[in-house]
Design an enzyme around this catalytic site. Sequence first.
Site, PDB file in Angstrom:
ATOM      1  N   THR A 127       0.836  -1.195   0.000  1.00 32.43           N
ATOM      2  CA  THR A 127       0.000   0.000   0.000  1.00 32.43           C
ATOM      3  C   THR A 127       0.866   1.239   0.000  1.00 32.43           C
ATOM      4  OG1 THR A 127      -1.833  -1.056   1.141  1.00 32.43           O
ATOM      5  CG2 THR A 127      -1.666   1.323   1.372  1.00 32.43           C
ATOM      6  N   LEU A 128       0.388   2.243  -0.725  1.00 32.43           N
ATOM      7  CA  LEU A 128       0.956   3.576  -0.628  1.00 32.43           C
ATOM      8  C   LEU A 128      -0.187   4.572  -0.731  1.00 32.43           C
ATOM      9  CD1 LEU A 128       3.265   5.587  -0.407  1.00 32.43           C
ATOM     10  CD2 LEU A 128       3.511   5.454  -2.890  1.00 32.43           C
ATOM     11  N   LYS A 132      -8.891   2.711  -0.703  1.00 25.14           N
ATOM     12  CA  LYS A 132      -8.081   3.110   0.440  1.00 25.14           C
ATOM     13  C   LYS A 132      -8.279   4.572   0.815  1.00 25.14           C
ATOM     14  CE  LYS A 132      -4.708  -0.342  -0.896  1.00 25.14           C
ATOM     15  NZ  LYS A 132      -3.337  -0.599  -1.306  1.00 25.14           N
ATOM     16  N   GLY A 189       2.033   3.515   4.305  1.00 21.85           N
ATOM     17  CA  GLY A 189       2.213   2.266   3.581  1.00 21.85           C
ATOM     18  C   GLY A 189       3.588   1.698   3.878  1.00 21.85           C
ATOM     19  N   THR A 220       3.690  -4.713  -3.092  1.00 24.37           N
ATOM     20  CA  THR A 220       2.433  -4.497  -2.373  1.00 24.37           C
ATOM     21  C   THR A 220       1.666  -3.275  -2.880  1.00 24.37           C
ATOM     22  OG1 THR A 220       3.398  -3.118  -0.619  1.00 24.37           O
ATOM     23  CG2 THR A 220       3.450  -5.510  -0.293  1.00 24.37           C
TER      24      THR A 220
END
Length: 178
Positions: free
Chosen positions: A1-2, A33, A123, A164
Site C-alpha cells: 500500500t501507498l 483506500k 504504507g 504491495t
Amino acid sequence: TLTIGIVCKDGLIFAADKRGSMGHYVASDKEDKIVKIADNIVVTTAGAVAHGQRVFKLIRAELELKRIRAKRVTNVSEAAHLLSGIMMGETHFLVGGLDAEGFNLYNVLPDGTVEKENYATSGAYGMFIGNSVLDEKWKSSITVDEAKKIAKEILKSTVRRDTTVGGGIDFAVIRKEG
C-alpha cells in the site's frame, strides 16, 4: 500500500493505489483506500483492511454524533485525534479536510501519535520514495494539479519497486467548493 496526502494552496489531494496484499500475495486490485468519513473529511488507510473498515464505521458514527451535539462541522484535528483514540495499532491513517482553519492534513501513526503535516505518506516501502520526492518538491504555493502529477509519479515509481503497491490509482480532491 501507498497513500499520499498533500496540502495545496487551492485544496488538498489524496492518492492511493488499489492493491490489497497479504505479504507478497496479491489478494485484490480493487481496494478503496480513500474513504470519506464526514462531508468535509477524508481518510486514507494502510495496514490491516478489516481493522480499517471497523474503525471507519465507528469514526463515522462518532463524528455524526459530535456534529449533532455541537451543532457545527467537526474540524479535522478533532477527527484525527478521535481516530487515534479508537485505533488499535494495526493501521496507519492520513486524515485531511477543510474546516474553519483551512485545509488540514494529519498523519495518524499506528501507535496513535497524531502529527499535523503539509504532506504525508503511509504504507510500506513506498513511504521512503514518497517522502523523499515530497521533501524535494513540496512548496506552500503548490497547486492541486501540480500535486496530482507528483503523486502519480510517486505511485508509478513505487509500483516498479514494491510488490504491495499497484492495481491502479484513486484520487480524492477537496477544494473550497467541496
